[in-house]
Design an enzyme around this catalytic site. Sequence first.
Site, mmCIF file in Angstrom:
data_model
loop_
_atom_site.group_PDB
_atom_site.id
_atom_site.type_symbol
_atom_site.label_atom_id
_atom_site.label_comp_id
_atom_site.label_asym_id
_atom_site.label_seq_id
_atom_site.Cartn_x
_atom_site.Cartn_y
_atom_site.Cartn_z
ATOM 1 N N LYS A 163 0.849 -1.203 0.000
ATOM 2 C CA LYS A 163 0.000 0.000 0.000
ATOM 3 C C LYS A 163 0.877 1.244 0.000
ATOM 4 O O LYS A 163 1.884 1.296 0.718
ATOM 5 C CB LYS A 163 -0.886 -0.033 1.258
ATOM 6 C CG LYS A 163 -1.935 1.075 1.332
ATOM 7 C CD LYS A 163 -2.748 0.952 2.621
ATOM 8 C CE LYS A 163 -3.927 1.920 2.657
ATOM 9 N NZ LYS A 163 -4.757 1.765 3.864
ATOM 10 N N SER B 179 -9.815 1.750 2.739
ATOM 11 C CA SER B 179 -8.903 2.515 1.913
ATOM 12 C C SER B 179 -7.873 1.660 1.163
ATOM 13 O O SER B 179 -7.345 2.097 0.149
ATOM 14 C CB SER B 179 -8.178 3.552 2.770
ATOM 15 O OG SER B 179 -7.339 2.921 3.714
ATOM 16 N N SER C 147 -10.026 -0.684 6.929
ATOM 17 C CA SER C 147 -9.421 -0.534 5.598
ATOM 18 C C SER C 147 -8.696 -1.747 5.040
ATOM 19 O O SER C 147 -8.320 -1.741 3.878
ATOM 20 C CB SER C 147 -8.463 0.654 5.584
ATOM 21 O OG SER C 147 -9.198 1.831 5.450
HETATM 22 N N1 GLN Z 1 -13.256 3.744 6.002
HETATM 23 C C1 GLN Z 1 -12.722 4.176 7.260
HETATM 24 C C2 GLN Z 1 -12.452 5.650 7.220
HETATM 25 O O1 GLN Z 1 -12.795 6.248 6.276
HETATM 26 C C3 GLN Z 1 -11.540 3.354 7.617
HETATM 27 C C4 GLN Z 1 -10.236 3.889 7.174
HETATM 28 C C5 GLN Z 1 -9.072 3.024 7.534
HETATM 29 O O2 GLN Z 1 -9.212 1.962 8.147
HETATM 30 N N2 GLN Z 1 -7.893 3.496 7.175
HETATM 31 O O3 GLN Z 1 -11.918 6.228 8.117
#
Ligand code: GLN
Length: 478
Positions: free
Chosen positions: A79, A154, A178
């Site tokens: 990532k 994400s 994420s």
């Molecule tokens: N979708 C969640 C957010 O928008 C989780 C993000 C994450 O785990 N980095 O914060």
Amino acid sequence: MNIQNLTIDTIHEGLINKEFSCTELTKAFLEKAKKENERLNIYITITEKEALETAAHVDEKIARGESISGLEGIPCSIKDLINTKGIRSTSGSAILSDFVSPYDATVVQKLRDAGMIMIGKTNLDEFACGGSTEYSFVGPTRNPHNERYTAGGSSGGSAAAVAAGTCLYALGTDTGGSIRQPASFCGVPALKVTYGRVSRSGVTAMASSLDTVGPFAHSCRDIAHVMNTIAGSDPEDSTTPEVVVPNYLHSLDESIKGLTIGIPKEYFDDGIDEEVKESVHNAIKQLEKQGATVKEVSLPMTKYAIAVYYIVMPAELSANLARFDAIRFGTKPDHTGESLEEYYLNARGEGFGDEVKRRIMMGTYVLSAGYYDAYYKKAQKVRTAIIEEFNTVFQEVDVLIGPTVPTPAFKLGEKLDDPLQMYLVDSLTVPMNIAGLPALNVPCGSTKKGLPIGMQIIGPQFSEAQLLTIGHTYETHS
Ligand code: GLN
């Protein structure tokens, strides 16, 4: 060469038995990655040169008759929030669009030492803020199962990279879901580890008390391989305790007889898609056939998790993103302005996207004098209550199982006009970040439309080996 259906073990065998060279293998994966990248927008950077150089080293080693380790020569993806020395590491943000990291994150260093072949750096929502990769400065990753749908986020790029067969495993980060949510949407297993099980040194911080790094792969067995290399205490990250790291491969084939699985009734309520409920229930039945017992439990605090998360996370995020001022870190603004303040305003105004700005504003608001007690302190108290609720339930059951996400993947663009709808997607994943617990997404079917469904197996802190055993049991008996 045919790169479908390979596993970490079969590649290892193939390399040492000289069925193919590491260079041939790497070229085949690079070709696949380029092709799928055009279709799905998986990678921000494809690291062809580095991949081929490392592959040549592995081939030389094999030619000299030296032994190679289990992950040596295995193609993977990282990532782009995870920093890689000498390679552009953008965190999905325009403000870091030309940032080249001067050092490797600890996890990258460990994988390099283990001989990884890095195919590329994967797409993500800007600074990991989002659930669809639509907030990435290079645009969204599409779902390999249906290009009109999101790959999730994400870490959508990492999930799609594995699901589309461009690598054997990938690293992502999970602060509120994420890793697990994109894994569920793309139909691949993936592990959110206990807070502190894997080092975060060199990973761009989103919300420091919630952030974790973990793997996606094609099977729980391959996840175990990666965990054996990346888990453990790191002097560069003081939140990684000296807890013994088991060999995650050794316990995979253990029986699950006598194990008690808790089914939290709140994870199957009215808001959950019918097809998702059915698939997860069927998966639990398979585990019962293997000797597990099932018990309904209740986690009434679940409904407060999103509210707590959207106070704690922005508070920490706003502090962490303060370092991007385009002086030490960040791209210079087009107009530098007349004063230092104008410089900051222009740099951060141009460099950050709308969602990140929204969260910085929320975070500074909840931390500001006068609101701190009402929001931040209160959220911390509820956080403690959520942790206690999990501690109590784990006195009754060994693990919990429920859906990873309330629904299958949604269509690209569907939730862009309403941030709250995007936030609610995380309702079943954020509780584990709040409590620092590990949770494993395991694919358990698909909808009539052909979109994957995932279940999540949740355990007490440092129970990753047990979660992988259960996931592996399901994979091999369903
Ligand atoms: N979708 C969640 C957010 O928008 C989780 C993000 C994450 O785990 N980095 O914060």
